[in-house]
Design a protein around this motif. Structure first.
Motif, mmCIF file in Angstrom:
data_model
loop_
_atom_site.group_PDB
_atom_site.id
_atom_site.type_symbol
_atom_site.label_atom_id
_atom_site.label_comp_id
_atom_site.label_asym_id
_atom_site.label_seq_id
_atom_site.Cartn_x
_atom_site.Cartn_y
_atom_site.Cartn_z
ATOM 1 N N ASP A 1 0.790 -1.107 0.001
ATOM 2 C CA ASP A 1 -0.222 -0.057 0.151
ATOM 3 C C ASP A 1 0.872 1.202 -0.136
ATOM 4 O O ASP A 1 0.571 2.075 -0.702
ATOM 5 N N ILE A 2 1.797 1.227 0.708
ATOM 6 C CA ILE A 2 2.753 2.383 0.880
ATOM 7 C C ILE A 2 3.662 2.733 -0.462
ATOM 8 O O ILE A 2 3.476 3.795 -1.000
ATOM 9 N N LEU A 3 3.949 1.657 -1.040
ATOM 10 C CA LEU A 3 4.515 1.712 -2.448
ATOM 11 C C LEU A 3 3.622 1.956 -3.640
ATOM 12 O O LEU A 3 3.769 2.810 -4.378
ATOM 13 N N ASP A 4 2.395 1.653 -3.451
ATOM 14 C CA ASP A 4 1.303 1.825 -4.472
ATOM 15 C C ASP A 4 1.168 3.103 -4.189
ATOM 16 O O ASP A 4 0.929 4.127 -5.333
ATOM 17 N N LYS A 5 0.895 3.983 -3.251
ATOM 18 C CA LYS A 5 0.603 5.182 -2.963
ATOM 19 C C LYS A 5 1.844 5.827 -3.498
ATOM 20 O O LYS A 5 1.409 7.297 -4.134
ATOM 21 N N LEU A 6 3.086 5.584 -3.413
ATOM 22 C CA LEU A 6 4.181 6.474 -4.047
ATOM 23 C C LEU A 6 4.106 6.339 -5.378
ATOM 24 O O LEU A 6 4.602 7.341 -5.955
ATOM 25 N N ARG A 7 3.686 5.327 -5.887
ATOM 26 C CA ARG A 7 3.728 5.087 -7.430
ATOM 27 C C ARG A 7 2.563 6.083 -7.892
ATOM 28 O O ARG A 7 2.754 6.969 -9.040
ATOM 29 N N LYS A 8 1.360 6.496 -7.209
ATOM 30 C CA LYS A 8 0.453 7.039 -7.831
ATOM 31 C C LYS A 8 0.221 8.523 -7.341
ATOM 32 O O LYS A 8 -0.179 9.531 -8.055
ATOM 33 N N ASN A 9 0.904 8.841 -6.194
ATOM 34 C CA ASN A 9 1.026 10.135 -5.651
ATOM 35 C C ASN A 9 1.903 11.049 -6.489
ATOM 36 O O ASN A 9 2.965 10.976 -6.911
ATOM 37 N N LYS A 10 1.438 12.422 -6.869
ATOM 38 C CA LYS A 10 2.030 13.336 -7.524
ATOM 39 C C LYS A 10 2.697 14.472 -6.705
ATOM 40 O O LYS A 10 3.034 15.333 -7.254
ATOM 41 N N SER A 11 2.352 14.355 -5.213
ATOM 42 C CA SER A 11 2.883 15.289 -4.379
ATOM 43 C C SER A 11 4.260 15.172 -3.884
ATOM 44 O O SER A 11 4.820 14.108 -4.396
ATOM 45 N N THR A 12 4.784 16.151 -3.495
ATOM 46 C CA THR A 12 5.928 16.080 -2.889
ATOM 47 C C THR A 12 6.255 15.295 -1.686
ATOM 48 O O THR A 12 5.500 15.702 -0.568
#
Length: 433
Positions: free
Chosen positions: A183-194
């Motif tokens: 879930d952490i990595l998936d959020k990282l892949r999708k998130n466009k924020s800094t």
């Protein structure tokens, strides 16, 4: 920076301005001192800060009043957790009794949990230290921050507080579940924020090893900064972060009772810049308590320049290190933390050393050591005055971490011995295999 992140940053500084800019003033002071170490005004200010806290301590506390005729800081004794615990009230400044203060609990990984008070100005100083050193590590106030910590023990902040600060708390024990890491990595892949990470080395290492197992593709450019705390940043984690995220993590040397003492400049080889704006740091001979030469190993002793409600002068951190000077800056060129073995729970999973923080909730304990005798078999050595009334509760709490089927026993001792190095082992693995 996205609008939401900029808004959070501006809101923080606006609220600080409403409170007379206390954090901002500390921040500017810290930045000026650290970045201009050879300026005469800076050198004079550091001398004044040390003299001010020493004068305050000898005139405001029972413990230090006997040192009123001091000629230098070397006339003051070396103190540690046990000394403060045993004479707790005598360390409190009379002029701050009844004033607002913040109670903090020190790292249980030392085996000697105890509490300390910070006055409100000290709290603001720590906030400013955090902002400044986080900036040096690549993090900007307002950015999204995933914070890996033993939240089950510390307790999470409210949802609203975390939302305002843009913090995502992740309990390190939840990383035992692969879906949490995914879930952490998936959020990282999708998130466009800094995005930035802050947390225990062991937690970040576990994410990297998971990516090894899954042959995960690298995610360069997804993180702008990673700052590790509490544990030594090992070569594997450093290299894996470069491989998967294209980023060099920065290690921070800090503790709960004081704050940020030093932080890596670029890599461990470059050393850790000491926070001379907020602390006076000495390296002393392990046996004689005399200052060692530059570059020589000794125990790290810290004087807090800003905690006036409970002065902490020449405090033995329990760590070993060495320091030298570069362009006027004090650099910790070596830090050796407390000695702890790697233990496993009843399922064979590696245990984070930070489970010793659980002991923070048992202030009656003077010392505590966890020993793994065999698979699923553990022994706690406990030094306590009197009877440990909460032993059953204590064991039950640790079963949450070691395993419901763990065999846990307690042995009461008068002292947990030091190693020849002057350090103490707080987690010991005695399994034969």
């Amino acid at each position: 920076m996205r609008n939401a992140e900029l808004l959070r940053r501006n809101f923080f500084w606006f609220m600080d301005k409403v409170k007379k800019g206390k954090v901002k003033n500390h921040y500017q002071d810290i930045k000026y001192i650290i970045e201009n170490p050879l300026h005469p005004k800076v050198m004079a200010k550091k001398d004044d800060s040390l003299i001010n806290i020493l004068d305050h301590a000898v005139h405001s506390t029972d413990f230090y009043k006997k040192y009123r005729e001091y000629s230098s800081i070397h006339d003051f004794p070396i103190i540690d957790k046990n000394i403060i615990r045993d004479q707790f009230n005598s360390f409190q400044a009379a002029s701050y009794i009844g004033e607002p203060k913040q109670e903090v609990f020190t790292s249980g990984s030392t085996g000697t949990p105890f509490r300390l008070f910070h006055d409100m100005s000290k709290r603001d100083r720590n906030t400013a230290d955090n902002i400044y050193f986080s900036e040096r590590g690549g993090y900007t106030l307002g950015n999204e921050l995933t914070y890996f910590r033993l939240w089950k023990t510390y307790g999470k902040k409210s949802f609203l507080t975390n939302k305002i600060k843009n913090i995502i708390p992740v309990d390190v024990f939840s990383l035992k579940e692969n879906h949490v890491i995914e879930d952490i990595l998936d959020k990282l892949r999708k998130n466009k924020s800094t995005m930035s990470w802050l947390g225990y080395v062991s937690a970040i290492e576990k994410i990297c090893r998971y990516m090894d197992e899954k042959n995960s593709s690298p995610l360069p450019g997804k993180l702008v900064s990673v700052i590790t705390i509490s544990e030594k940043l090992n070569d594997y984690t450093r290299d894996a972060m470069k491989k998967y995220f294209g980023i060099n993590p920065i290690s921070r040397y800090s503790n709960t009772e004081n704050g940020i003492i030093a932080q890596e400049i670029h890599t461990e080889e470059d050393g850790f810049i000491i926070n001379t704006a907020s602390y006076y740091v000495e390296i002393l001979d392990i046996e004689t308590n005399t200052p060692v030469e530059n570059g020589a190993i000794g125990k790290i002793v810290v004087t807090d320049l800003y905690n006036y409600c409970m002065p902490v002068i020449r405090y033995d951190t329990g760590d070993i290190g060495a320091k030298h000077m570069i362009d006027g800056k004090e650099i910790l060129c070596r830090i050796e933390g407390r000695k702890m073995d790697v233990l496993t729970d009843t399922k064979g999973e590696a245990i984070y050393s930070n489970i010793m923080y659980v002991a923070n909730h048992y202030q009656e304990l003077k010392q505590c050591q966890l020993i793994q005798k065999d698979h699923g078999v553990y022994l706690f050595k406990i030094n306590i005055e009197g009877v440990f009334q909460r032993e059953v509760e204590f064991i039950k709490k640790y079963r949450d971490f070691l395993g419901a089927d763990a065999t846990i026993s307690v042995e009461y001792v008068d002292e947990i011995p030091l190693l020849d190095s002057g350090k103490r082992r707080f987690m010991v693995n005695e399994m034969k295999n």
